[in-house]
Design an enzyme around this catalytic site. Structure first.
Site, PDB file in Angstrom:
ATOM      1  N   SER A 189      23.612  23.668  -7.255  1.00  0.00           N
ATOM      2  CA  SER A 189      24.805  23.168  -7.848  1.00  0.00           C
ATOM      3  C   SER A 189      25.553  24.093  -8.523  1.00  0.00           C
ATOM      4  CB  SER A 189      24.139  22.176  -8.735  1.00  0.00           C
ATOM      5  OG  SER A 189      25.063  21.182  -9.291  1.00  0.00           O
ATOM      6  N   GLU A 301      23.583  13.974  -1.173  1.00  0.00           N
ATOM      7  CA  GLU A 301      23.570  14.840  -2.550  1.00  0.00           C
ATOM      8  C   GLU A 301      24.014  13.745  -3.612  1.00  0.00           C
ATOM      9  OE1 GLU A 301      23.437  17.912  -3.795  1.00  0.00           O
ATOM     10  OE2 GLU A 301      23.467  19.091  -1.651  1.00  0.00           O
ATOM     11  N   HIS A 403      20.785  15.108  -4.524  1.00  0.00           N
ATOM     12  CA  HIS A 403      20.933  16.435  -5.200  1.00  0.00           C
ATOM     13  C   HIS A 403      19.924  16.618  -6.393  1.00  0.00           C
ATOM     14  CE1 HIS A 403      23.858  19.016  -6.960  1.00  0.00           C
ATOM     15  NE2 HIS A 403      23.557  18.710  -8.124  1.00  0.00           N
TER      16      HIS A 403
END
Length: 490
Positions: A189, A301, A403
Protein backbone atom coordinates in the site's frame (compact mmCIF):
# COMPACT_ATOMS: atom_id res chain seq x y z
CA UNK A 1 20.47 -17.78 24.64
CA UNK A 2 20.76 -14.11 23.63
CA UNK A 3 23.56 -12.74 21.50
CA UNK A 4 25.35 -9.40 21.51
CA UNK A 5 25.98 -7.59 18.22
CA UNK A 6 28.22 -4.56 17.84
CA UNK A 7 27.06 -1.79 15.51
CA UNK A 8 28.53 1.59 14.65
CA UNK A 9 26.38 3.23 17.34
CA UNK A 10 26.81 0.64 20.08
CA UNK A 11 26.13 -2.89 21.24
CA UNK A 12 22.75 -4.64 21.05
CA UNK A 13 21.47 -7.74 22.83
CA UNK A 14 18.97 -9.96 21.03
CA UNK A 15 15.92 -11.87 22.21
CA UNK A 16 15.83 -15.49 21.00
CA UNK A 17 12.53 -17.18 20.22
CA UNK A 18 12.09 -20.43 18.30
CA UNK A 19 15.68 -20.25 17.18
CA UNK A 20 15.40 -16.75 15.69
CA UNK A 21 17.35 -13.80 17.06
CA UNK A 22 15.14 -10.71 17.27
CA UNK A 23 16.39 -7.17 17.79
CA UNK A 24 13.59 -4.71 18.49
CA UNK A 25 13.68 -0.95 18.74
CA UNK A 26 17.08 -0.26 17.15
CA UNK A 27 17.52 3.51 16.71
CA UNK A 28 18.62 4.23 13.13
CA UNK A 29 18.46 8.03 13.43
CA UNK A 30 18.31 10.75 16.05
CA UNK A 31 14.81 11.43 17.42
CA UNK A 32 13.25 13.91 14.94
CA UNK A 33 12.08 16.28 17.67
CA UNK A 34 12.71 19.89 18.62
CA UNK A 35 14.97 21.52 16.03
CA UNK A 36 15.05 18.23 14.09
CA UNK A 37 11.29 18.22 13.51
CA UNK A 38 10.81 18.47 9.70
CA UNK A 39 14.51 17.94 9.08
CA UNK A 40 16.19 15.13 7.18
CA UNK A 41 17.13 12.30 9.56
CA UNK A 42 20.56 12.40 11.19
CA UNK A 43 22.80 9.59 12.44
CA UNK A 44 21.78 8.20 15.85
CA UNK A 45 23.69 9.16 18.97
CA UNK A 46 26.07 6.38 20.10
CA UNK A 47 25.21 4.69 23.38
CA UNK A 48 27.38 3.22 26.09
CA UNK A 49 27.11 -0.35 27.34
CA UNK A 50 24.73 -2.89 25.83
CA UNK A 51 21.25 -1.87 24.66
CA UNK A 52 18.74 -4.64 25.32
CA UNK A 53 16.80 -4.74 22.05
CA UNK A 54 13.81 -6.41 23.68
CA UNK A 55 10.99 -3.92 23.07
CA UNK A 56 9.68 -2.24 19.95
CA UNK A 57 10.26 1.49 19.71
CA UNK A 58 7.36 3.91 19.73
CA UNK A 59 5.19 4.11 16.64
CA UNK A 60 5.06 7.35 14.66
CA UNK A 61 2.40 9.88 15.58
CA UNK A 62 -0.94 8.69 14.17
CA UNK A 63 -4.64 8.39 14.82
CA UNK A 64 -6.40 5.07 15.28
CA UNK A 65 -8.24 3.71 12.27
CA UNK A 66 -11.78 3.19 13.60
CA UNK A 67 -13.99 0.16 13.21
CA UNK A 68 -13.46 -3.18 11.60
CA UNK A 69 -11.11 -1.93 8.87
CA UNK A 70 -8.44 -1.12 11.44
CA UNK A 71 -8.99 -4.39 13.26
CA UNK A 72 -8.91 -6.55 10.13
CA UNK A 73 -5.80 -5.08 8.62
CA UNK A 74 -3.96 -4.87 11.93
CA UNK A 75 -2.88 -1.24 11.94
CA UNK A 76 -3.59 -0.62 15.62
CA UNK A 77 -0.30 -0.67 17.52
CA UNK A 78 1.12 0.54 20.84
CA UNK A 79 2.50 3.84 22.15
CA UNK A 80 2.98 6.71 19.67
CA UNK A 81 5.64 9.39 19.77
CA UNK A 82 7.60 11.77 17.53
CA UNK A 83 10.61 9.79 18.73
CA UNK A 84 9.79 6.96 16.35
CA UNK A 85 12.77 6.23 14.10
CA UNK A 86 13.43 2.63 15.09
CA UNK A 87 13.84 -0.59 13.15
CA UNK A 88 13.64 -4.29 13.98
CA UNK A 89 15.71 -7.25 12.80
CA UNK A 90 14.93 -10.99 12.70
CA UNK A 91 17.84 -13.28 11.82
CA UNK A 92 18.41 -17.06 12.01
CA UNK A 93 21.96 -16.67 13.31
CA UNK A 94 24.66 -14.18 14.19
CA UNK A 95 27.47 -15.53 12.07
CA UNK A 96 29.51 -14.81 9.00
CA UNK A 97 26.84 -16.03 6.58
CA UNK A 98 25.58 -13.72 3.87
CA UNK A 99 21.84 -14.22 3.94
CA UNK A 100 19.45 -12.37 1.64
CA UNK A 101 17.92 -9.34 3.37
CA UNK A 102 14.30 -8.21 3.07
CA UNK A 103 13.45 -4.69 4.28
CA UNK A 104 9.75 -3.92 4.82
CA UNK A 105 8.16 -0.48 4.31
CA UNK A 106 4.77 -0.58 6.05
CA UNK A 107 1.49 0.72 4.66
CA UNK A 108 -1.29 2.75 6.21
CA UNK A 109 -1.87 5.62 3.81
CA UNK A 110 1.31 7.32 5.07
CA UNK A 111 -0.74 8.34 8.11
CA UNK A 112 -0.87 5.10 10.11
CA UNK A 113 0.99 1.85 10.72
CA UNK A 114 4.30 0.70 12.16
CA UNK A 115 7.08 -1.82 11.73
CA UNK A 116 5.86 -3.61 14.86
CA UNK A 117 2.45 -4.85 13.70
CA UNK A 118 1.84 -8.50 14.68
CA UNK A 119 1.02 -9.50 11.11
CA UNK A 120 4.54 -8.44 9.96
CA UNK A 121 6.40 -10.39 12.63
CA UNK A 122 9.45 -11.50 10.65
CA UNK A 123 10.19 -14.64 12.67
CA UNK A 124 8.49 -17.21 10.45
CA UNK A 125 9.75 -15.66 7.20
CA UNK A 126 13.33 -15.52 8.51
CA UNK A 127 13.24 -19.13 9.68
CA UNK A 128 11.54 -20.53 6.58
CA UNK A 129 13.84 -18.85 4.11
CA UNK A 130 17.06 -18.53 6.12
CA UNK A 131 16.91 -14.79 5.43
CA UNK A 132 17.23 -11.61 7.48
CA UNK A 133 14.02 -9.57 7.81
CA UNK A 134 13.99 -5.88 8.73
CA UNK A 135 10.99 -3.65 9.44
CA UNK A 136 11.13 0.06 10.17
CA UNK A 137 9.09 3.06 11.22
CA UNK A 138 9.06 6.39 9.42
CA UNK A 139 7.42 9.74 10.10
CA UNK A 140 3.78 9.88 9.07
CA UNK A 141 1.29 12.49 7.93
CA UNK A 142 2.10 16.09 8.72
CA UNK A 143 5.31 15.04 10.49
CA UNK A 144 6.75 13.38 7.38
CA UNK A 145 5.17 15.18 4.42
CA UNK A 146 5.00 18.92 5.22
CA UNK A 147 6.57 21.03 2.46
CA UNK A 148 7.91 24.25 3.97
CA UNK A 149 11.09 25.99 2.79
CA UNK A 150 10.61 28.25 5.83
CA UNK A 151 11.25 25.24 8.05
CA UNK A 152 13.83 23.66 5.77
CA UNK A 153 11.33 20.88 5.06
CA UNK A 154 11.24 19.27 1.63
CA UNK A 155 7.96 17.53 2.39
CA UNK A 156 9.68 14.19 1.78
CA UNK A 157 11.20 13.63 5.22
CA UNK A 158 9.27 10.34 5.54
CA UNK A 159 10.94 9.03 2.39
CA UNK A 160 14.32 10.19 3.68
CA UNK A 161 13.61 8.22 6.87
CA UNK A 162 13.15 5.13 4.72
CA UNK A 163 16.39 5.88 2.89
CA UNK A 164 18.14 6.26 6.24
CA UNK A 165 16.88 2.84 7.37
CA UNK A 166 18.01 1.26 4.09
CA UNK A 167 21.46 2.82 4.38
CA UNK A 168 21.67 1.52 7.97
CA UNK A 169 21.00 -1.94 6.53
CA UNK A 170 23.73 -1.54 3.93
CA UNK A 171 26.29 -0.59 6.59
CA UNK A 172 25.26 -2.77 9.55
CA UNK A 173 23.40 -5.89 8.41
CA UNK A 174 26.55 -7.99 7.93
CA UNK A 175 26.85 -7.95 11.73
CA UNK A 176 23.45 -9.70 11.87
CA UNK A 177 24.22 -12.50 9.41
CA UNK A 178 22.88 -10.66 6.38
CA UNK A 179 24.36 -9.85 2.98
CA UNK A 180 24.59 -6.07 2.52
CA UNK A 181 24.94 -6.63 -1.23
CA UNK A 182 21.65 -8.51 -1.54
CA UNK A 183 18.90 -6.27 -0.18
CA UNK A 184 15.28 -6.46 -1.34
CA UNK A 185 12.94 -3.64 -0.37
CA UNK A 186 9.32 -4.74 -0.15
CA UNK A 187 6.22 -3.06 1.20
CA UNK A 188 2.47 -2.79 0.81
CA UNK A 189 0.00 0.00 0.00
CA UNK A 190 1.64 3.29 1.05
CA UNK A 191 4.82 1.26 1.46
CA UNK A 192 4.54 0.13 -2.16
CA UNK A 193 3.80 3.63 -3.42
CA UNK A 194 6.80 4.89 -1.45
CA UNK A 195 9.03 2.20 -2.96
CA UNK A 196 8.15 3.46 -6.45
CA UNK A 197 9.36 6.91 -5.33
CA UNK A 198 12.53 5.44 -3.82
CA UNK A 199 13.27 3.85 -7.18
CA UNK A 200 13.31 7.33 -8.72
CA UNK A 201 14.99 9.36 -5.94
CA UNK A 202 18.62 10.49 -6.11
CA UNK A 203 18.94 10.09 -2.32
CA UNK A 204 17.96 6.41 -2.55
CA UNK A 205 20.41 5.49 -5.32
CA UNK A 206 22.21 2.27 -4.42
CA UNK A 207 20.09 1.57 -1.33
CA UNK A 208 18.66 -1.76 -2.53
CA UNK A 209 19.15 -4.43 -5.17
CA UNK A 210 15.58 -5.58 -5.86
CA UNK A 211 12.14 -4.01 -5.42
CA UNK A 212 8.83 -5.64 -4.54
CA UNK A 213 5.98 -3.14 -4.18
CA UNK A 214 2.65 -4.72 -3.18
CA UNK A 215 -0.64 -2.92 -3.88
CA UNK A 216 1.27 0.30 -4.45
CA UNK A 217 3.16 1.72 -7.40
CA UNK A 218 3.38 4.96 -9.33
CA UNK A 219 1.88 8.00 -7.68
CA UNK A 220 2.17 11.52 -9.03
CA UNK A 221 3.99 13.69 -6.48
CA UNK A 222 2.19 16.78 -5.26
CA UNK A 223 3.54 19.97 -6.92
CA UNK A 224 5.59 22.08 -4.51
CA UNK A 225 3.33 25.12 -4.74
CA UNK A 226 0.21 23.15 -3.89
CA UNK A 227 1.97 21.33 -1.04
CA UNK A 228 3.22 24.64 0.33
CA UNK A 229 -0.25 26.13 0.15
CA UNK A 230 -1.68 23.37 2.32
CA UNK A 231 1.26 23.64 4.72
CA UNK A 232 0.65 27.39 5.00
CA UNK A 233 -3.00 26.80 5.86
CA UNK A 234 -1.97 24.44 8.62
CA UNK A 235 0.72 26.81 9.93
CA UNK A 236 -1.71 29.72 10.07
CA UNK A 237 -3.72 27.82 12.65
CA UNK A 238 -0.74 28.09 15.00
CA UNK A 239 0.40 31.62 14.16
CA UNK A 240 2.75 30.92 11.25
CA UNK A 241 5.70 28.72 10.36
CA UNK A 242 8.02 30.31 12.91
CA UNK A 243 5.90 28.85 15.70
CA UNK A 244 5.46 25.37 14.26
CA UNK A 245 8.37 23.71 16.07
CA UNK A 246 6.94 24.75 19.44
CA UNK A 247 3.51 23.22 18.78
CA UNK A 248 2.92 19.97 20.64
CA UNK A 249 2.87 16.76 18.63
CA UNK A 250 -0.63 16.05 19.95
CA UNK A 251 -1.95 19.40 18.67
CA UNK A 252 -0.34 18.81 15.28
CA UNK A 253 -2.00 15.41 15.08
CA UNK A 254 -5.38 16.97 15.85
CA UNK A 255 -4.79 19.63 13.20
CA UNK A 256 -3.85 16.95 10.69
CA UNK A 257 -7.33 15.50 11.07
CA UNK A 258 -8.89 18.95 10.68
CA UNK A 259 -6.89 19.69 7.51
CA UNK A 260 -6.91 16.15 6.09
CA UNK A 261 -8.67 17.21 2.89
CA UNK A 262 -5.85 19.64 2.07
CA UNK A 263 -2.74 17.75 3.14
CA UNK A 264 -0.95 15.56 0.58
CA UNK A 265 0.40 12.90 2.98
CA UNK A 266 2.60 11.76 0.17
CA UNK A 267 5.62 12.66 -1.98
CA UNK A 268 6.24 16.27 -2.98
CA UNK A 269 7.93 17.37 -6.19
CA UNK A 270 10.20 19.69 -4.24
CA UNK A 271 12.95 19.91 -6.88
CA UNK A 272 15.66 18.28 -4.79
CA UNK A 273 14.63 15.09 -2.99
CA UNK A 274 12.18 14.43 -5.84
CA UNK A 275 13.53 16.42 -8.75
CA UNK A 276 11.56 15.18 -11.76
CA UNK A 277 8.51 13.20 -12.81
CA UNK A 278 8.64 9.75 -11.25
CA UNK A 279 7.35 7.91 -14.33
CA UNK A 280 10.08 9.50 -16.44
CA UNK A 281 12.78 8.46 -13.97
CA UNK A 282 11.48 4.89 -13.94
CA UNK A 283 11.20 4.75 -17.75
CA UNK A 284 14.72 6.12 -18.16
CA UNK A 285 16.09 3.65 -15.64
CA UNK A 286 17.82 6.57 -14.03
CA UNK A 287 18.72 4.53 -10.93
CA UNK A 288 17.12 1.17 -11.70
CA UNK A 289 18.52 -0.25 -14.94
CA UNK A 290 18.08 -4.06 -14.83
CA UNK A 291 16.83 -3.92 -11.24
CA UNK A 292 14.59 -6.99 -10.68
CA UNK A 293 11.01 -5.88 -10.04
CA UNK A 294 8.16 -8.02 -8.73
CA UNK A 295 4.89 -6.11 -8.50
CA UNK A 296 1.21 -6.88 -8.10
CA UNK A 297 -2.12 -6.36 -6.42
CA UNK A 298 -4.98 -8.10 -4.69
CA UNK A 299 -7.76 -8.76 -7.20
CA UNK A 300 -10.43 -6.83 -5.27
CA UNK A 301 -8.33 -4.20 -3.48
CA UNK A 302 -11.04 -1.59 -2.98
CA UNK A 303 -13.73 -3.77 -1.44
CA UNK A 304 -12.05 -3.08 1.90
CA UNK A 305 -13.11 0.54 1.50
CA UNK A 306 -16.33 0.35 -0.55
CA UNK A 307 -18.11 -2.53 1.16
CA UNK A 308 -18.19 -0.91 4.60
CA UNK A 309 -20.17 2.07 3.30
CA UNK A 310 -23.87 1.11 3.50
CA UNK A 311 -24.70 3.61 0.74
CA UNK A 312 -22.64 1.59 -1.71
CA UNK A 313 -24.51 -1.64 -1.03
CA UNK A 314 -27.70 -0.08 -2.40
CA UNK A 315 -25.94 1.67 -5.27
CA UNK A 316 -28.12 1.90 -8.36
CA UNK A 317 -26.86 1.46 -11.90
CA UNK A 318 -27.63 5.10 -12.64
CA UNK A 319 -25.56 6.21 -9.65
CA UNK A 320 -22.76 3.95 -10.81
CA UNK A 321 -22.97 5.46 -14.30
CA UNK A 322 -22.60 8.95 -12.82
CA UNK A 323 -19.43 7.81 -11.04
CA UNK A 324 -18.14 6.36 -14.29
CA UNK A 325 -18.77 9.68 -16.07
CA UNK A 326 -16.37 11.44 -13.73
CA UNK A 327 -13.58 9.53 -15.47
CA UNK A 328 -14.86 8.23 -18.80
CA UNK A 329 -17.33 10.91 -19.89
CA UNK A 330 -19.06 9.91 -23.14
CA UNK A 331 -17.58 6.41 -23.03
CA UNK A 332 -19.11 5.63 -19.62
CA UNK A 333 -21.87 3.31 -20.82
CA UNK A 334 -19.43 1.44 -23.04
CA UNK A 335 -16.94 1.10 -20.19
CA UNK A 336 -19.63 -0.09 -17.77
CA UNK A 337 -20.69 -2.80 -20.19
CA UNK A 338 -17.06 -3.81 -20.68
CA UNK A 339 -16.63 -4.23 -16.92
CA UNK A 340 -19.80 -6.33 -16.70
CA UNK A 341 -18.90 -8.56 -19.64
CA UNK A 342 -15.33 -9.11 -18.52
CA UNK A 343 -16.22 -9.89 -14.91
CA UNK A 344 -19.11 -12.15 -15.88
CA UNK A 345 -16.79 -14.11 -18.17
CA UNK A 346 -14.35 -14.49 -15.26
CA UNK A 347 -17.14 -15.64 -12.92
CA UNK A 348 -16.92 -12.51 -10.76
CA UNK A 349 -19.94 -10.64 -9.34
CA UNK A 350 -21.36 -7.76 -11.38
CA UNK A 351 -23.66 -5.89 -9.00
CA UNK A 352 -23.16 -2.10 -9.06
CA UNK A 353 -21.18 -2.21 -5.81
CA UNK A 354 -18.85 -4.83 -7.33
CA UNK A 355 -18.27 -2.73 -10.46
CA UNK A 356 -17.64 0.30 -8.23
CA UNK A 357 -14.97 -1.62 -6.32
CA UNK A 358 -13.43 -2.90 -9.56
CA UNK A 359 -13.28 0.61 -11.01
CA UNK A 360 -11.69 1.94 -7.82
CA UNK A 361 -9.22 -0.97 -7.74
CA UNK A 362 -8.19 -0.22 -11.29
CA UNK A 363 -7.78 3.50 -10.70
CA UNK A 364 -5.84 3.29 -7.44
CA UNK A 365 -3.91 0.04 -7.76
CA UNK A 366 -4.07 -2.10 -10.92
CA UNK A 367 -3.47 0.47 -13.65
CA UNK A 368 -0.66 2.22 -11.73
CA UNK A 369 0.98 -1.20 -11.21
CA UNK A 370 0.75 -1.90 -14.95
CA UNK A 371 2.17 1.54 -15.69
CA UNK A 372 5.05 0.99 -13.25
CA UNK A 373 5.87 -2.39 -14.76
CA UNK A 374 5.78 -1.02 -18.29
CA UNK A 375 7.94 1.97 -17.38
CA UNK A 376 10.48 -0.46 -15.96
CA UNK A 377 10.29 -2.61 -19.10
CA UNK A 378 11.82 0.27 -21.06
CA UNK A 379 15.23 -0.82 -19.79
CA UNK A 380 14.81 -4.14 -17.96
CA UNK A 381 13.35 -7.56 -18.71
CA UNK A 382 13.40 -8.58 -15.04
CA UNK A 383 9.73 -7.86 -14.28
CA UNK A 384 7.20 -10.23 -12.74
CA UNK A 385 3.52 -9.48 -12.18
CA UNK A 386 1.23 -11.21 -9.64
CA UNK A 387 -2.40 -11.04 -8.53
CA UNK A 388 -3.59 -12.33 -5.17
CA UNK A 389 -6.99 -14.01 -5.65
CA UNK A 390 -7.68 -15.82 -2.37
CA UNK A 391 -10.92 -14.48 -0.87
CA UNK A 392 -11.43 -13.53 2.76
CA UNK A 393 -14.29 -15.30 4.55
CA UNK A 394 -14.84 -12.26 6.81
CA UNK A 395 -18.21 -10.49 6.57
CA UNK A 396 -19.78 -13.39 4.69
CA UNK A 397 -17.20 -13.11 1.93
CA UNK A 398 -18.14 -9.62 0.79
CA UNK A 399 -14.53 -8.45 1.03
CA UNK A 400 -13.39 -10.97 -1.59
CA UNK A 401 -9.62 -10.70 -2.33
CA UNK A 402 -9.31 -7.31 -0.67
CA UNK A 403 -6.55 -4.85 0.15
CA UNK A 404 -3.85 -6.11 2.56
CA UNK A 405 -5.19 -9.68 2.66
CA UNK A 406 -1.93 -10.94 1.15
CA UNK A 407 0.35 -9.69 3.96
CA UNK A 408 -0.22 -12.53 6.48
CA UNK A 409 0.38 -15.05 3.67
CA UNK A 410 3.73 -13.45 2.86
CA UNK A 411 4.80 -13.44 6.51
CA UNK A 412 3.15 -16.72 7.56
CA UNK A 413 1.20 -14.91 10.28
CA UNK A 414 -2.22 -16.04 9.08
CA UNK A 415 -2.74 -18.14 12.22
CA UNK A 416 -2.46 -15.36 14.79
CA UNK A 417 -5.86 -14.66 16.37
CA UNK A 418 -6.29 -11.22 14.81
CA UNK A 419 -5.73 -12.63 11.31
CA UNK A 420 -7.64 -15.93 11.35
CA UNK A 421 -11.04 -14.36 10.67
CA UNK A 422 -9.54 -12.27 7.88
CA UNK A 423 -7.53 -15.01 6.16
CA UNK A 424 -9.61 -18.11 6.81
CA UNK A 425 -8.48 -21.46 8.15
CA UNK A 426 -7.74 -24.96 6.96
CA UNK A 427 -4.82 -26.75 5.29
CA UNK A 428 -5.25 -24.81 2.03
CA UNK A 429 -4.39 -21.55 3.82
CA UNK A 430 -1.00 -22.95 4.79
CA UNK A 431 -0.41 -24.19 1.25
CA UNK A 432 -1.18 -20.79 -0.26
CA UNK A 433 1.11 -19.11 2.24
CA UNK A 434 3.93 -21.57 1.60
CA UNK A 435 3.81 -20.96 -2.16
CA UNK A 436 3.49 -17.18 -1.89
CA UNK A 437 6.27 -17.01 0.68
CA UNK A 438 8.60 -19.13 -1.45
CA UNK A 439 8.04 -16.78 -4.40
CA UNK A 440 9.12 -13.85 -2.24
CA UNK A 441 12.08 -15.76 -0.87
CA UNK A 442 13.23 -16.91 -4.30
CA UNK A 443 12.97 -13.36 -5.57
CA UNK A 444 15.01 -12.12 -2.59
CA UNK A 445 17.68 -14.77 -3.16
CA UNK A 446 18.25 -14.35 -6.88
CA UNK A 447 15.82 -11.85 -8.40
CA UNK A 448 13.60 -14.58 -9.92
CA UNK A 449 10.46 -15.75 -8.02
CA UNK A 450 10.18 -19.13 -9.76
CA UNK A 451 10.25 -22.18 -7.49
CA UNK A 452 8.98 -25.75 -7.32
CA UNK A 453 5.70 -24.83 -5.58
CA UNK A 454 4.28 -22.90 -8.55
CA UNK A 455 3.89 -23.40 -12.30
CA UNK A 456 6.48 -21.78 -14.54
CA UNK A 457 6.03 -18.03 -14.11
CA UNK A 458 7.17 -16.07 -17.20
CA UNK A 459 8.37 -12.51 -16.99
CA UNK A 460 5.87 -9.76 -17.71
CA UNK A 461 5.95 -8.23 -21.19
CA UNK A 462 3.65 -5.84 -23.03
CA UNK A 463 2.82 -8.69 -25.42
CA UNK A 464 1.74 -11.46 -23.04
CA UNK A 465 1.24 -9.55 -19.77
CA UNK A 466 1.78 -12.88 -17.98
CA UNK A 467 0.53 -12.77 -14.40
CA UNK A 468 0.56 -15.41 -11.68
CA UNK A 469 -2.72 -15.79 -9.79
CA UNK A 470 -2.11 -16.69 -6.14
CA UNK A 471 -4.94 -18.89 -4.87
CA UNK A 472 -5.61 -22.44 -3.70
CA UNK A 473 -4.56 -23.47 -7.19
CA UNK A 474 -1.69 -21.38 -8.53
CA UNK A 475 -2.07 -20.52 -12.20
CA UNK A 476 -0.65 -18.27 -14.89
CA UNK A 477 -2.93 -15.97 -16.88
CA UNK A 478 -2.04 -13.79 -19.83
CA UNK A 479 -3.49 -10.29 -19.44
CA UNK A 480 -6.17 -11.14 -16.85
CA UNK A 481 -9.21 -8.81 -16.86
CA UNK A 482 -7.45 -6.84 -19.57
CA UNK A 483 -10.46 -5.76 -21.63
CA UNK A 484 -10.91 -2.45 -19.80
CA UNK A 485 -7.25 -1.47 -19.77
CA UNK A 486 -7.51 0.42 -23.06
CA UNK A 487 -10.00 2.85 -21.55
CA UNK A 488 -7.60 3.81 -18.78
CA UNK A 489 -4.63 4.41 -21.04
CA UNK A 490 -6.50 6.03 -23.92
Amino acid sequence: MSHIVETTSGKLRSVVRNGIHTFRGIPFAKPPVGDLRWRAPEDPEPWAGVLAATDFGSCAMQSTIPGDVGELIGLATHAISENCLYLNVWTPAIDGSKRPVLVWIHGGGNTAGAGSQPRINGEHLARTGDVVVVTCNYRLGVFGFLHSPELGASGNEALLDQVKALRWVRSEIANFGGDPENVTVFGQSAGGFDIAQLMAMPAAEGCFDKALPMSGSLRTPTPADRAHESASSLASKFGGFDRMRSVSAEDLLKAQIEFRAELANGPVLDGQVIDQDTAKSLSDGRFTKNLPLMIGICRDESTLFTMFDPRNRDLSEEQLLQIMRSRFDDQSEEVLEAYKDERATAGLPIQPVDILAARSTDEMFRMPAIQTAECHLQHSSNVWMYRFDHESPAHDGMLQACHSLDIPFVYGTYEIPSMQRFCGSGPHIGRISAAVMECYLSFARCGDPNNELIPDWPTYTTVSRSTILFNTEMSIADAPLDGVRKYWFA
